[in-house]
Design a protein around this motif. Structure first.
Motif, PDB file in Angstrom:
ATOM      1  N   SER A  27      40.677  -4.258   6.633  1.00 56.77           N
ATOM      2  CA  SER A  27      39.629  -3.334   6.177  1.00 56.77           C
ATOM      3  C   SER A  27      38.258  -3.998   6.124  1.00 56.77           C
ATOM      4  CB  SER A  27      39.983  -2.748   4.806  1.00 56.77           C
ATOM      5  OG  SER A  27      39.713  -3.656   3.756  1.00 56.77           O
ATOM      6  N   HIS A 101      36.221   0.206   1.805  1.00 56.85           N
ATOM      7  CA  HIS A 101      36.697  -0.232   3.126  1.00 56.85           C
ATOM      8  C   HIS A 101      38.203   0.000   3.269  1.00 56.85           C
ATOM      9  CE1 HIS A 101      32.813  -1.996   3.896  1.00 56.85           C
ATOM     10  NE2 HIS A 101      32.903  -2.706   2.791  1.00 56.85           N
ATOM     11  N   MET A 104      38.665   3.705   3.869  1.00 57.48           N
ATOM     12  CA  MET A 104      38.272   4.115   5.226  1.00 57.48           C
ATOM     13  C   MET A 104      39.338   3.715   6.252  1.00 57.48           C
ATOM     14  SD  MET A 104      35.472   5.838   5.062  1.00 57.48           S
ATOM     15  CE  MET A 104      36.208   6.509   3.588  1.00 57.48           C
ATOM     16  N   LYS A 107      42.416   5.983   6.121  1.00 58.09           N
ATOM     17  CA  LYS A 107      42.272   7.270   6.811  1.00 58.09           C
ATOM     18  C   LYS A 107      42.717   7.159   8.266  1.00 58.09           C
ATOM     19  CE  LYS A 107      38.633   9.279   4.003  1.00 58.09           C
ATOM     20  NZ  LYS A 107      37.282   9.849   3.977  1.00 58.09           N
TER      21      LYS A 107
END
Length: 145
Positions: A27, A101, A104, A107
């Protein structure tokens, strides 16, 4: 059989802990074993080492000096040992600072297996943070069993 980390920080298989650390490092642009084949070929990575992100100018965005807590987590044994109370606070703060992070990346790469059952990468990270903060507040070590 699996890894149980005290103070409710983590309780799942060793492979789930490996996926958890891998996700955290990915990440923020790093790579944790097992590396992607393209990473191995492009950067000549050793299969059993983890690597921080280094930008095209050679600058380390993350390093032992800037993020000693994350360094402790990525370098830690996955089956025994401990993290000292002061390092628990540092690690919790650093994990909290990169939750965005982690979210994100989740996802794009959702959690599976035991990590999904425990709410996904973000929730598992929050649980780890809470365990670190609890250990720190009690001036106790975080134990890997």
């Amino acid at each position: 059989m699996g890894l149980s980390v005290s103070h409710g920080a983590f309780d799942a298989s060793y492979s789930a802990f490996n996926r958890f650390r891998r996700h955290i490092l990915r990440s923020i642009g790093g790579t944790f074993p097992p590396h992607e084949t393209t990473d191995m070929e492009k950067y000549d990575l050793k299969s059993d080492y983890w690597y921080w992100y280094v930008d095209d100018m050679g600058n380390k965005t993350y390093s032992y000096e800037t993020h000693p807590g994350l360094y402790e987590l990525f370098s830690h044994s996955d089956c025994d040992g401990e993290i000292q109370p002061n390092m628990c606070k540092i690690l919790a703060d650093e994990l909290e600072s990169i939750l965005f992070h982690i979210k994100m990346l989740e996802k794009k790469e959702p959690a599976t297996g035991q990590l999904k059952e425990r709410g996904g990468y973000v929730q598992v990270t929050k649980d780890f943070i809470a365990g670190c903060r609890l250990a720190y507040s009690k001036n106790e070590t975080l134990n890997f069993l």
